[in-house]
Scaffold this active site. Structure first.
Site, short mmCIF file in Angstrom:
data_model
loop_
_atom_site.label_atom_id
_atom_site.label_comp_id
_atom_site.label_asym_id
_atom_site.label_seq_id
_atom_site.Cartn_x
_atom_site.Cartn_y
_atom_site.Cartn_z
N ASP A 127 -16.22 30.44 -28.48
CA ASP A 127 -15.62 29.14 -28.19
C ASP A 127 -16.45 28.48 -27.08
OD1 ASP A 127 -13.69 27.05 -27.99
OD2 ASP A 127 -12.82 28.09 -26.28
N ASP A 147 -15.28 25.15 -24.89
CA ASP A 147 -14.52 24.63 -23.76
C ASP A 147 -13.70 25.72 -23.08
OD1 ASP A 147 -13.83 21.16 -24.44
OD2 ASP A 147 -15.47 22.40 -25.18
N GLU A 156 -12.61 21.31 -20.02
CA GLU A 156 -12.48 20.76 -21.36
C GLU A 156 -13.21 19.42 -21.44
OE1 GLU A 156 -10.61 22.17 -23.93
OE2 GLU A 156 -10.25 23.93 -22.68
N ARG A 199 -5.31 12.98 -29.20
CA ARG A 199 -6.07 12.83 -27.96
C ARG A 199 -7.30 11.93 -28.17
NH1 ARG A 199 -7.11 18.91 -26.60
NH2 ARG A 199 -6.61 19.11 -28.81
N GLY A 236 -13.82 23.20 -30.92
CA GLY A 236 -12.94 22.10 -31.27
C GLY A 236 -13.34 20.83 -30.55
N ASP A 296 -10.43 31.59 -25.85
CA ASP A 296 -9.34 31.57 -24.86
C ASP A 296 -8.06 30.92 -25.34
OD1 ASP A 296 -10.50 28.91 -24.83
OD2 ASP A 296 -9.39 28.58 -22.97
N ASN A 356 -6.21 28.21 -30.87
CA ASN A 356 -7.05 27.85 -32.01
C ASN A 356 -8.20 28.82 -32.23
OD1 ASN A 356 -8.29 26.86 -29.63
ND2 ASN A 356 -9.52 25.43 -30.81
#
Length: 424
Positions: A184, A186, A193, A229, A273, A340, A343
């Protein structure tokens, strides 16, 4: 020679370590009709413990061997312990595992609790080795005779109580075969993020941060929450992306981890993501082999508030891992996934080893193991790579580079929570 007629002599030599101790002992033993059955040696803070198990036939003059070994110990000013026995073959215990313990600091109570749990599961600690003393203390134990799932559950509970991290993995070729790392981005590879950095520019940080936190806990559908968002960013000048790329900071230890694994011919991938407008810079900066992320739609120099193409969500991350593995020609069992948030769950569960990195509780509970210290390169220890080996490889690179300049970026400074900046 009939093995049942053999006896053994165990010599344990302890004292100040210096060159030539092992050579001196074996040179003396070479004068006798002995067979080396086993050897173990360890040095702790300059103090040597050397154990040698010798086999000999019934009727041999072992007294002369005993006296010769004692003379060596006296000459070297070391302590010696000798004991005799039968050369009985001990059957190998099943369920051989690696138990890795990370602590900052690592206290005796934690080791007592961990070793007690291992014993309570009917398992034996065959070997203990320190893999690192900085930025955390990492101890690895070879354990046999335990059911992996039961021991993992017991040690996970003990780790929470002792405030340490514990990983349980199968030993042998299964562990050494890992060849693809999928991460991942972020709050894992980088600090923070990206969408929140963009939200600062758009003046909607509080609203975006609240949705992000709920999504990472698994309380909201990721795709729906992401679209919600991103919609708040509508009208933001695309030049804000350049400022965000400039503000992105790698997690402490990120460069060290990527550099070390690339030396070992691992393939490295990121799946996010977040947005390609930022992750593409990370790919170029770190030499990452594969990547997948969402793309912000931009029209007339403005962010439209929409995603261009399908969303990389929880299922999409697992699909990306499988695609990367196919392209690299690597079985899924030889992959490691690190994440983390909620997702990341499908990806962590699909991989051969799923690691929750400073993760939400729901992720820690589902992953194979968890790391809760703020140094990404501690994941190297879970792969059996020691801190000393990393430092030695970095030193060789410096010596081998033209004019003494390092071939890679410097090792991440663990003294600060801010890691080196990515290159836009």
């Amino acid at each position: 020679m009939d093995g049942s007629a053999q006896r053994t002599l165990l010599i344990t030599l302890t004292g100040r370590d210096r060159p030539g101790v092992t050579s001196r002992l074996f040179t003396t033993l070479a004068e006798f009709p002995l067979t080396v059955a086993d050897v173990e040696q360890v040095v702790i803070r300059g103090r040597l413990v050397l154990g040698v198990l010798l086999a000999y036939t019934e009727g041999a003059d072992i007294g002369r061997v005993w006296n010769a070994a004692e003379r060596v110990a006296n000459d070297l000013d070391m302590e010696i312990e000798l004991s005799t026995g039968r050369n009985k073959r001990t059957p190998k215990r099943s369920g051989r595992l690696h138990v890795t313990v990370l602590g900052a600091p690592l206290k005796p109570a934690a080791m007592a609790g961990i070793s007690g749990r291992i014993s309570a599961h009917g398992a034996n600690i065959d070997r203990i080795e320190r893999l690192a003393h900085t930025p955390v203390t990492c101890i690895e134990m070879d354990v046999s005779g335990a059911d992996p799932d039961a021991l993992r559950a017991g040690l996970t509970a003990e780790a929470v109580q002792q405030q340490v991290d514990v990983a349980v993995q199968q030993s042998g070729l299964h562990r050494r075969a890992k060849r693809l790392i999928v991460m991942d981005v972020d709050s894992t590879l980088i600090q923070g993020e990206v969408i929140e950095l963009l939200a600062e520019h758009a003046g909607c940080l509080d609203e975006v941060a609240k949705v992000t936190e709920a999504a990472m806990r698994g309380e909201l559908d990721f795709e729906g929450s992401l679209r919600e968002r991103v919609a708040l960013l509508a009208g933001l000048d695309a030049s804000a992306l350049e400022d965000v790329r400039d503000k992105v900071r790698l997690a402490a230890g990120a460069r060290t981890m990527v550099r070390t694994l690339k030396r070992l011919d691992y393939k490295f991938a990121i799946v996010s993501g977040g947005f390609t407008q930022v992750t593409d810079a990370l790919v170029d900066d770190l030499g990452i082999d594969y990547s997948a992320a969402n793309t912000l739609e931009i029209e007339n120099g403005k962010i439209t508030g929409r995603i261009d193409g399908p969303v990389i969500d929880r299922a999409g991350k697992a699909t990306a891992l499988e695609r990367f593995a196919r392209e690299a020609g690597i079985p899924i069992s030889q992959t490691v996934a690190i994440g983390d948030g909620a997702n990341d769950l499908d990806m962590l569960q699909a991989a051969g080893l799923g690691i929750a990195y400073n993760a939400k509780p729901v992720v820690r509970e589902a992953a194979d193991t968890a790391v809760n210290v703020p140094y990404l390169d501690t994941i190297l220890f879970l792969l059996g790579i020691s801190h000393e080996e990393v430092e030695a490889a970095d030193a060789l690179d410096v010596r081998g580079a033209p004019h003494g300049k390092p071939r890679h970026e410097p090792v991440d400074p663990h003294a600060t929570t801010e890691a080196p900046r990515t290159t836009p």
